[in-house]
Design a protein around this motif. Structure first.
Motif, PDB file in Angstrom:
ATOM      1  N   HIS A 279       0.822  -1.213   0.000  1.00  0.00           N
ATOM      2  CA  HIS A 279       0.000   0.000   0.000  1.00  0.00           C
ATOM      3  C   HIS A 279       0.853   1.259   0.000  1.00  0.00           C
ATOM      4  O   HIS A 279       0.453   2.302  -0.537  1.00  0.00           O
ATOM      5  CB  HIS A 279      -0.916  -0.013   1.227  1.00  0.00           C
ATOM      6  CG  HIS A 279      -1.883   1.139   1.267  1.00  0.00           C
ATOM      7  ND1 HIS A 279      -1.585   2.336   1.875  1.00  0.00           N
ATOM      8  CD2 HIS A 279      -3.123   1.271   0.754  1.00  0.00           C
ATOM      9  CE1 HIS A 279      -2.610   3.147   1.745  1.00  0.00           C
ATOM     10  NE2 HIS A 279      -3.563   2.533   1.067  1.00  0.00           N
ATOM     11  N   THR A 280       2.016   1.204   0.613  1.00  0.00           N
ATOM     12  CA  THR A 280       2.873   2.391   0.746  1.00  0.00           C
ATOM     13  C   THR A 280       3.622   2.701  -0.541  1.00  0.00           C
ATOM     14  O   THR A 280       3.808   3.868  -0.894  1.00  0.00           O
ATOM     15  CB  THR A 280       3.873   2.186   1.906  1.00  0.00           C
ATOM     16  OG1 THR A 280       3.143   1.940   3.119  1.00  0.00           O
ATOM     17  CG2 THR A 280       4.748   3.415   2.097  1.00  0.00           C
ATOM     18  N   PHE A 281       4.048   1.662  -1.258  1.00  0.00           N
ATOM     19  CA  PHE A 281       4.869   1.864  -2.451  1.00  0.00           C
ATOM     20  C   PHE A 281       4.084   1.417  -3.682  1.00  0.00           C
ATOM     21  O   PHE A 281       3.824   0.227  -3.845  1.00  0.00           O
ATOM     22  CB  PHE A 281       6.173   1.072  -2.337  1.00  0.00           C
ATOM     23  CG  PHE A 281       7.044   1.499  -1.203  1.00  0.00           C
ATOM     24  CD1 PHE A 281       7.966   2.521  -1.348  1.00  0.00           C
ATOM     25  CD2 PHE A 281       6.923   0.891   0.044  1.00  0.00           C
ATOM     26  CE1 PHE A 281       8.764   2.927  -0.286  1.00  0.00           C
ATOM     27  CE2 PHE A 281       7.711   1.286   1.117  1.00  0.00           C
ATOM     28  CZ  PHE A 281       8.632   2.314   0.942  1.00  0.00           C
ATOM     29  N   HIS A 282       3.707   2.383  -4.544  1.00  0.00           N
ATOM     30  CA  HIS A 282       2.966   2.023  -5.750  1.00  0.00           C
ATOM     31  C   HIS A 282       3.673   2.384  -7.035  1.00  0.00           C
ATOM     32  O   HIS A 282       3.271   1.955  -8.103  1.00  0.00           O
ATOM     33  CB  HIS A 282       1.551   2.600  -5.748  1.00  0.00           C
ATOM     34  CG  HIS A 282       1.322   3.683  -4.765  1.00  0.00           C
ATOM     35  ND1 HIS A 282       1.360   4.999  -5.082  1.00  0.00           N
ATOM     36  CD2 HIS A 282       1.058   3.641  -3.420  1.00  0.00           C
ATOM     37  CE1 HIS A 282       1.118   5.736  -4.002  1.00  0.00           C
ATOM     38  NE2 HIS A 282       0.944   4.938  -2.986  1.00  0.00           N
ATOM     39  N   ASP A 283       4.706   3.233  -6.981  1.00  0.00           N
ATOM     40  CA  ASP A 283       5.538   3.467  -8.155  1.00  0.00           C
ATOM     41  C   ASP A 283       6.355   2.204  -8.436  1.00  0.00           C
ATOM     42  O   ASP A 283       6.871   1.576  -7.512  1.00  0.00           O
ATOM     43  CB  ASP A 283       6.480   4.651  -7.909  1.00  0.00           C
ATOM     44  CG  ASP A 283       7.444   4.873  -9.065  1.00  0.00           C
ATOM     45  OD1 ASP A 283       7.010   5.427 -10.083  1.00  0.00           O
ATOM     46  OD2 ASP A 283       8.619   4.476  -8.925  1.00  0.00           O
ATOM     47  N   GLU A 284       6.445   1.838  -9.705  1.00  0.00           N
ATOM     48  CA  GLU A 284       7.089   0.568 -10.054  1.00  0.00           C
ATOM     49  C   GLU A 284       8.529   0.493  -9.558  1.00  0.00           C
ATOM     50  O   GLU A 284       8.940  -0.499  -8.957  1.00  0.00           O
ATOM     51  CB  GLU A 284       7.060   0.361 -11.566  1.00  0.00           C
ATOM     52  CG  GLU A 284       7.675  -0.963 -11.974  1.00  0.00           C
ATOM     53  CD  GLU A 284       7.976  -1.034 -13.455  1.00  0.00           C
ATOM     54  OE1 GLU A 284       8.552  -2.046 -13.872  1.00  0.00           O
ATOM     55  OE2 GLU A 284       7.651  -0.068 -14.170  1.00  0.00           O
ATOM     56  N   VAL A 285       9.300   1.538  -9.780  1.00  0.00           N
ATOM     57  CA  VAL A 285      10.713   1.534  -9.386  1.00  0.00           C
ATOM     58  C   VAL A 285      10.849   1.472  -7.868  1.00  0.00           C
ATOM     59  O   VAL A 285      11.629   0.685  -7.317  1.00  0.00           O
ATOM     60  CB  VAL A 285      11.441   2.765  -9.948  1.00  0.00           C
ATOM     61  CG1 VAL A 285      12.878   2.817  -9.439  1.00  0.00           C
ATOM     62  CG2 VAL A 285      11.407   2.748 -11.474  1.00  0.00           C
ATOM     63  N   GLU A 286      10.067   2.320  -7.167  1.00  0.00           N
ATOM     64  CA  GLU A 286      10.139   2.346  -5.706  1.00  0.00           C
ATOM     65  C   GLU A 286       9.662   1.028  -5.106  1.00  0.00           C
ATOM     66  O   GLU A 286      10.222   0.541  -4.118  1.00  0.00           O
ATOM     67  CB  GLU A 286       9.301   3.512  -5.169  1.00  0.00           C
ATOM     68  CG  GLU A 286       9.865   4.876  -5.497  1.00  0.00           C
ATOM     69  CD  GLU A 286      11.265   5.072  -4.922  1.00  0.00           C
ATOM     70  OE1 GLU A 286      11.493   4.677  -3.755  1.00  0.00           O
ATOM     71  OE2 GLU A 286      12.134   5.595  -5.648  1.00  0.00           O
ATOM     72  N   ARG A 287       8.634   0.451  -5.710  1.00  0.00           N
ATOM     73  CA  ARG A 287       8.132  -0.825  -5.194  1.00  0.00           C
ATOM     74  C   ARG A 287       9.171  -1.921  -5.378  1.00  0.00           C
ATOM     75  O   ARG A 287       9.373  -2.758  -4.484  1.00  0.00           O
ATOM     76  CB  ARG A 287       6.827  -1.208  -5.902  1.00  0.00           C
ATOM     77  CG  ARG A 287       6.268  -2.549  -5.460  1.00  0.00           C
ATOM     78  CD  ARG A 287       4.918  -2.845  -6.075  1.00  0.00           C
ATOM     79  NE  ARG A 287       3.859  -2.078  -5.434  1.00  0.00           N
ATOM     80  CZ  ARG A 287       2.561  -2.335  -5.615  1.00  0.00           C
ATOM     81  NH1 ARG A 287       2.181  -3.297  -6.415  1.00  0.00           N
ATOM     82  NH2 ARG A 287       1.652  -1.613  -4.998  1.00  0.00           N
TER      83      ARG A 287
END
Length: 518
Positions: A123-131
């Motif tokens: 839920h916290t990380f939704h950007d592909e790179v950050e996830r």
């Protein structure tokens, strides 16, 4: 609500998951010591692991729904409270039955913890790179916990006693509760499904019947009608679970996802990884102690080749995943796991620690490539608001595979050890054949002294090397079967994962589809 640093949320959620992994794997090197201290046979020792894993796996799906519906932070706090209390009960256990019961309660707490922690990360990380970076960090934390667990378990067992591997969860758990309160923001799925008690009961009952049948079959016999009833009952309850979920308007498990080969491949990849690689963290120390005669701390150190390659390879996997499709990564990891287990079977048969260490390092390398990749590929196939369901499904596959693998491999190890021992005893005469089952059960559990106590003093020097040799033969078969299953998994998962991702249009879907076509 105060804004929370996402990195602190990731650190806290990863810490919770690391506690579970540490607790799960730290027990492995202590099992022979627990068997000797509590007078337990191999079936009793299997239940020490399986009672925890069974409760864990059976409740992961409803735990995912609870996290979605009532909030991930609340679920984390409740899970930590239960986990701490059950750990105290495990440390104070006067016998194997009490320990098994406390371990089962602990598994309930662990299920609440893991699903809500994974959902918080998703839920916290939704950007592909950050996830991708977040899951890589999570995988590295799991690797550190797995690396430290065997050595730490052996050190604690030999210095202050096996009960302290459970008592130490009290201060660690309290620290994590404070971190959850401060660092994990409350999140939920406002459209989450109602709790599904009938589906949960059917799935839990299915796992219970299957693992009960597998563990107890060696004691009561594989041809016993009760064994058939338990195994068939498990299969029927699993079918009932599917029927119940099909009738739900918003099911605990979205069965529509099983129409997509990519999703099935991701789940099977998790199942094969856990059943052929992760379970070895529990089983390999038995060989080090029973086959090579290592102490608890020496067997913990002996697991370092496996643990270190498992720690290093996720970082390598992150770099390789930018160049290769997920199907290639998953198939390569499972091929390494299968090949490593086959090499381990050869090393066990040839004797000596060095070839065994090199072989388990190969298995650990494959496990390291798969550890974060499996979770990431499953989570990419579901909408963001259903991350609780996805984490529940993925971790259910992981721990269902472990608990079933322990049952299957344990049955193979116990039955083949007894078969080989009977053959050796019959060559010496028939006077000790009646004791073969009891001897084999205690030898496999790691209590050679109790096994030899079933024989007169004059026979012990003759029978002890035969019993140890029979155990080595049983363990060789176990590893050979695990190796074959790993290679089969590589073929099947690699084929299924080449299909396009089901959720076209989402950022992870587009990127994964591009990689699959590359």
């Amino acid at each position: 609500m105060n804004r929370v640093n996402p990195r602190l949320t990731l650190l806290t959620a990863s810490g919770v998951c690391s506690l579970i992994v540490l607790d799960t794997n730290i027990v492995a090197v202590t099992l022979p010591t627990i068997a000797r201290d509590l007078g337990a046979n191999f079936a009793d020792i299997e239940w020490v692991v399986s009672a925890y894993m069974l409760a864990f796996a059976a409740l992961l799906l409803p735990a995912g729904s609870i996290a979605d519906r009532f909030g991930r932070q609340k679920t984390l706090l409740c899970g930590l409270s239960l986990f701490i209390l059950a750990s105290i009960g495990c440390g104070a256990a006067p016998n194997a039955l009490f320990l098994d019961m406390a371990r089962a309660i602990k598994g309930v707490g662990a299920a609440l913890l893991l699903t809500s922690a994974l959902a918080s990360i998703g839920h916290t990380f939704h950007d592909e790179v950050e996830r991708a970076k977040a899951w890589a960090f999570w995988g590295a934390c799991m690797g550190v916990a797995m690396t430290a667990a065997p050595t730490l378990g052996g050190l604690i067992t030999e210095s202050i006693g096996w009960r302290w591997i459970f008592y130490l969860n009290l201060p660690v758990g309290l620290l994590l509760m404070a971190m959850v309160w401060r660092a994990v923001p409350e999140s939920r799925d406002p459209q989450s499904a109602r709790l599904d008690p009938w589906g949960s009961l059917a799935f839990s009952g299915s796992l219970l019947c299957l693992i009960w049948g597998l563990i107890e079959a060696n004691r009561i016999g594989w041809s016993n009608p009760i064994t058939y009833a338990r195994l068939i009952g498990g299969a029927l309850l699993l079918g009932l679970f599917v029927v119940i979920e099909r009738l739900q308007r918003r099911p605990m498990v979205d069965l529509q996802l099983f129409r997509h080969p990519r999703f099935i491949g991701a789940l099977l990849g998790m199942f094969a990884y856990a059943g052929c690689a992760q379970v070895m963290m529990t089983l390999l120390p038995f060989y080090l102690q029973n086959g090579l005669g290592f102490s608890a701390i020496a067997s913990g150190l002996g697991m370092l080749p496996f643990a270190l390659t498992m720690l290093i390879c996720p970082r390598i996997g992150v770099r390789l995943s930018s160049r290769f499709a997920p199907a290639t990564m998953m198939a390569s990891g499972l091929a390494l796991v299968g090949g490593g287990n086959l090499l381990s079977a050869w090393a066990v048969g040839s004797g000596g620690y060095l070839p065994f260490a090199l072989a388990i390092a190969v298995t650990g390398a494959g496990a390291g490539l798969l550890n974060g990749d499996t979770q990431k590929n499953i989570m990419a196939c579901v909408p963001r608001e259903r991350t609780g369901m996805a984490s529940g499904m993925s971790t259910t596959m992981r721990f269902s595979a472990i608990v079933l693998a322990i049952g299957v491999y344990g049955a193979l190890l116990s039955s083949h050890t007894e078969h080989l021992l009977r053959g050796s005893l019959s060559a010496q005469g028939t006077q000790w054949l009646d004791q073969a089952q009891g001897i084999a059960s205690r030898v496999v559990a790691g209590d050679m002294a109790a096994a030899m106590s079933l024989l007169p003093d004059s026979a012990q020097p003759l029978i002890e090397p035969l019993a140890r040799q029979a155990f080595v033969g049983g363990f060789t078969l176990l590893l050979a079967v695990a190796g074959g299953l790993g290679l089969l998994g590589a073929l099947v998962v690699g084929t299924l994962m080449r299909h396009p991702i089901p959720l076209a249009g989402s950022a992870p879907a587009v990127a994964a589809t591009r990689r699959a076509r590359a």
